[in-house]
Design a protein around this motif. Structure first.
Motif, PDB file in Angstrom:
ATOM      1  N   HIS A   1     -58.210  59.541  72.241  1.00 55.37           N
ATOM      2  CA  HIS A   1     -57.245  58.446  72.312  1.00 55.37           C
ATOM      3  C   HIS A   1     -57.950  57.104  72.530  1.00 55.37           C
ATOM      4  O   HIS A   1     -57.607  56.099  71.894  1.00 55.37           O
ATOM      5  CB  HIS A   1     -56.253  58.703  73.447  1.00 55.37           C
ATOM      6  CG  HIS A   1     -55.299  57.569  73.663  1.00 55.37           C
ATOM      7  ND1 HIS A   1     -54.204  57.349  72.873  1.00 55.37           N
ATOM      8  CD2 HIS A   1     -55.294  56.560  74.575  1.00 55.37           C
ATOM      9  CE1 HIS A   1     -53.555  56.270  73.281  1.00 55.37           C
ATOM     10  NE2 HIS A   1     -54.192  55.781  74.310  1.00 55.37           N
TER      11      HIS A   1
ATOM     12  N   LEU B   1     -59.014  65.075  74.578  1.00 58.09           N
ATOM     13  CA  LEU B   1     -57.899  64.340  73.990  1.00 58.09           C
ATOM     14  C   LEU B   1     -57.873  62.889  74.460  1.00 58.09           C
ATOM     15  O   LEU B   1     -57.607  61.974  73.664  1.00 58.09           O
ATOM     16  CB  LEU B   1     -56.578  65.031  74.350  1.00 58.09           C
ATOM     17  CG  LEU B   1     -56.341  66.407  73.737  1.00 58.09           C
ATOM     18  CD1 LEU B   1     -54.986  66.943  74.149  1.00 58.09           C
ATOM     19  CD2 LEU B   1     -56.441  66.357  72.212  1.00 58.09           C
TER      20      LEU B   1
ATOM     21  N   ALA C   1     -62.902  65.930  71.104  1.00 56.62           N
ATOM     22  CA  ALA C   1     -62.614  64.553  70.700  1.00 56.62           C
ATOM     23  C   ALA C   1     -62.923  64.353  69.220  1.00 56.62           C
ATOM     24  O   ALA C   1     -62.126  63.764  68.471  1.00 56.62           O
ATOM     25  CB  ALA C   1     -63.411  63.571  71.554  1.00 56.62           C
TER      26      ALA C   1
ATOM     27  N   VAL D   1     -60.256  66.140  67.071  1.00 56.94           N
ATOM     28  CA  VAL D   1     -59.018  65.361  66.928  1.00 56.94           C
ATOM     29  C   VAL D   1     -59.164  64.336  65.805  1.00 56.94           C
ATOM     30  O   VAL D   1     -58.267  64.183  64.954  1.00 56.94           O
ATOM     31  CB  VAL D   1     -58.673  64.669  68.260  1.00 56.94           C
ATOM     32  CG1 VAL D   1     -57.612  63.588  68.065  1.00 56.94           C
ATOM     33  CG2 VAL D   1     -58.195  65.696  69.281  1.00 56.94           C
TER      34      VAL D   1
ATOM     35  N   THR E   1     -49.675  66.998  77.717  1.00 56.48           N
ATOM     36  CA  THR E   1     -50.585  67.044  76.571  1.00 56.48           C
ATOM     37  C   THR E   1     -49.885  66.531  75.318  1.00 56.48           C
ATOM     38  O   THR E   1     -50.479  65.806  74.501  1.00 56.48           O
ATOM     39  CB  THR E   1     -51.099  68.473  76.355  1.00 56.48           C
ATOM     40  OG1 THR E   1     -51.759  68.920  77.549  1.00 56.48           O
ATOM     41  CG2 THR E   1     -52.074  68.551  75.202  1.00 56.48           C
TER      42      THR E   1
ATOM     43  N   LEU F   1     -50.908  63.476  72.646  1.00 60.27           N
ATOM     44  CA  LEU F   1     -50.881  63.610  71.191  1.00 60.27           C
ATOM     45  C   LEU F   1     -49.972  62.559  70.554  1.00 60.27           C
ATOM     46  O   LEU F   1     -50.287  61.999  69.498  1.00 60.27           O
ATOM     47  CB  LEU F   1     -50.415  65.008  70.795  1.00 60.27           C
ATOM     48  CG  LEU F   1     -51.345  66.165  71.151  1.00 60.27           C
ATOM     49  CD1 LEU F   1     -50.697  67.496  70.772  1.00 60.27           C
ATOM     50  CD2 LEU F   1     -52.686  66.027  70.453  1.00 60.27           C
TER      51      LEU F   1
ATOM     52  N   GLN G   1     -51.735  59.265  70.529  1.00 60.02           N
ATOM     53  CA  GLN G   1     -52.747  59.287  69.473  1.00 60.02           C
ATOM     54  C   GLN G   1     -52.105  59.063  68.109  1.00 60.02           C
ATOM     55  O   GLN G   1     -52.620  58.310  67.267  1.00 60.02           O
ATOM     56  CB  GLN G   1     -53.485  60.628  69.468  1.00 60.02           C
ATOM     57  CG  GLN G   1     -54.380  60.866  70.658  1.00 60.02           C
ATOM     58  CD  GLN G   1     -54.964  62.265  70.641  1.00 60.02           C
ATOM     59  OE1 GLN G   1     -54.475  63.145  69.931  1.00 60.02           O
ATOM     60  NE2 GLN G   1     -56.011  62.481  71.418  1.00 60.02           N
TER      61      GLN G   1
ATOM     62  N   ALA H   1     -48.658  71.094  71.223  1.00 59.01           N
ATOM     63  CA  ALA H   1     -49.651  70.728  72.233  1.00 59.01           C
ATOM     64  C   ALA H   1     -50.155  71.964  72.966  1.00 59.01           C
ATOM     65  O   ALA H   1     -51.358  72.099  73.244  1.00 59.01           O
ATOM     66  CB  ALA H   1     -49.042  69.736  73.222  1.00 59.01           C
TER      67      ALA H   1
END
Length: 563
Positions: free
Chosen positions: A425, A421, A271, A274, A73, A77, A80, A105
């Motif tokens: 991304h 996530l 999503a 984020v 995870t 991140l 991203q 994470a």
């Protein structure tokens, strides 16, 4: 301390398809980040941050995930963060580096559980233990799914289960997404065990319930994390660089980016969450009367804590998408947006004429993101695309368990989190593409494609007695790699002869408090971590203050630092 190589590998894999020089951003992935604890491996993070606790609720004790979930995870991140930094640079910012960590994470993965545990509404810990993985008469382990209580009753009627047991089982079955445990009446497992899997499947088909066999092979599915389809554009233009007049700031690289989302449950809202954490302005479309999830206990302030964990900070408008006027309103919103995000059921976008081609006609430079359960990898009609069915089919249910446990999905929502996530991304990759081409993009991702992101060994690992959390007088202790493998040193550190076996070490550990053993093991140069068994304790622990914020409930802070 060994760097989290798994996270770096995941980040590299996710950045590989991106048509940009991602090496231009310095990316650092640590273990603890702002958490003031000596975390140096996946097990330590799972123990300290609560993953073992939530995953183990169904068993009634802390249980480690047998995969590097938190580390993977963190890799997502990190990828991203790199893309967000590149987008900010394309929009005029001077952003050259990003930092994140495995500990951050892990906390983000537990955001909903932290929120629910740290409200004053209802019990902090859900009662009971158990899973919703059933075994048929011919030995097939399977998961079932429905959101309709009448279909649930019809399924169990066809299997000859007691109606009272079926009625009692409905609530814990539905709540397992929130509680990570599912204490079902034994009568339901007995009824499933009397029928061959073919009869189970037939009963499910007749009742309208989805049933999926649990794969025993832990290997990941062969599916890319996301698919990006770019539309031809006229070349870069100011609107493709962010939408509004506001520009990126060091901590908010997506400042000025406008997102419209029509999402539900976890994957889609996460999503959007984020993107919001990265600075985007996110507008939620909800049905008339608001999203029903807003009223699901526990309540924090005037809203569901779990809903708030993924949607706080977004603005909201209510639109009836089943009407022509409602769909025109969506086009009006999209006309000034940069991203449109949904996780509607298969076929809904086309039925409502709100698919990518429809919205690109209104906003050619739009990033259109569709998140689903299965993508196009299942026959039509596919089973319900929910977390536990995807875990079962993708091999993740086998991978998260060690070799001496039967395969079963974790009731911690692993693919929902990763799915959100990975979708986020993909949107960042599309936004970066748009800064170069000026054209719109379509992004497709799924829970299944997210499950494929998680690295897995070819064979399920075999845990020794010391691999599992050790019971102490007042809690649990997770031994570090050296303490687990160098038995003589560990035995000596706890006051035993060098010839002591692992069970003697465990018995010794159970007679003294955790704090004492942490000190003794540290004196011997051996690392161990106290296992979190109460998520509320994280909020009260000053070592987590830089990683967690509190309002009506605990909230993980944004897991990136940009420079």
């Amino acid at each position: 301390m060994i760097a989290p190589a798994v996270a770096a590998d995941v980040a590299a894999r996710l950045l590989r398809p991106v048509a940009a020089d991602t090496s231009a951003v310095d990316c650092h992935i640590g273990w603890a980040g702002p958490i003031a604890l000596p975390l140096g491996d996946e097990r330590a993070v799972q123990a300290a941050c609560g993953i073992m606790h939530v995953h183990g609720r169904a068993a009634g004790r802390p249980v480690p995930l047998a995969v590097d979930y938190a580390t993977a995870t963190a890799g997502v991140l990190a990828a991203q963060g790199v893309l967000a930094a590149l987008i900010a640079r394309a929009r005029g910012a001077r952003t050259y580096g990003v930092r994140t960590s495995v500990g951050q994470a892990a906390l983000l993965a537990l955001a909903q559980y932290l929120a629910a545990a740290t409200t004053d509404d209802g019990p902090a810990e859900p009662p009971g233990r158990g899973t919703a993985t059933f075994t048929s008469a011919d030995g097939v382990r399977f998961e079932c799914e429905t959101f309709d209580p009448l279909r649930w009753r019809g399924f169990w009627d066809r299997l000859g289960a007691d109606r009272t047991a079926a009625a009692q089982g409905w609530r814990p079955f539905q709540q397992r997404f929130a509680t990570a445990t599912c204490p079902l009446p034994t009568a339901l497992h007995t009824a499933a065990g009397r029928a061959a899997f073919s009869a189970v499947r037939a009963a499910a088909d007749e009742a309208g319930v989805s049933v999926v066999a649990v794969r025993g092979d832990p290997g990941p599915p062969d599916v890319p994390p996301f698919a990006l389809t770019a539309r031809c554009g006229p070349g870069p233009d100011p609107r493709a660089r962010g939408g509004g007049s506001a520009g990126p700031t060091p901590d908010r690289p997506l400042e000025g980016v406008r997102v419209v989302e029509s999402t539900r449950r976890v994957q889609g809202p996460l999503a959007g969450h984020v993107l919001h954490l990265l600075g985007a302005d996110v507008l939620r479309i909800e049905p008339p009367g608001g999203d029903p999830m807003r009223g699901v206990p526990p309540i924090a302030g005037r809203c569901s804590a779990r809903f708030s964990a993924l949607n706080a900070g977004k603005t909201t408008t209510e639109i009836d998408l089943t009407t022509a006027s409602g769909r025109r309103a969506v086009h009006d919103l999209v006309a000034t947006a940069d991203v449109f995000l949904h996780n509607w059921a298969p076929g809904k976008a086309a039925h409502w004429r709100l698919d990518a081609d429809d919205l690109h006609a209104t906003r050619p430079g739009l990033v259109y993101a569709a998140a689903s359960g299965w993508g196009d990898r299942m026959p039509h009609p596919p089973p319900l695309g929910t977390d536990y069915l995807v875990q079962a089919h993708s091999g993740l249910a086998a991978a998260v368990r060690c070799a001496d446990e039967p395969p079963a999905p974790s009731l911690m929502t692993l693919t929902d989190l990763l799915g959100g996530l990975v979708c986020g991304h993909g949107i960042l990759a599309a936004l970066l593409t748009r800064t170069r081409t000026g054209g719109g993009c379509r992004v497709d991702s799924s829970l299944l494609s997210a499950a494929a992101v998680l690295p897995r060994p070819p064979q399920r690992p075999r845990f020794t007695p010391l691999d599992r959390p050790a019971r102490t007088l007042d809690g649990y202790l997770q031994l570090g790699p050296a303490a687990r493998t160098q038995l003589q040193r560990t035995a000596h550190a706890v006051g035993l002869a060098a010839s002591a076996g692992p069970n003697e070490v465990l018995a010794r550990l159970s007679n003294r408090p955790t704090r004492l053993w942490l000190h003794r093991l540290a004196e011997a140069g051996l690392h161990a971590t106290a296992v979190c068994t109460d998520l509320r304790a994280l909020v009260q622990d000053p070592r987590f203050h830089r990683a967690l914020a509190t309002a009506d409930h605990a909230v993980p802070r944004a897991p990136w630092e940009f420079a």
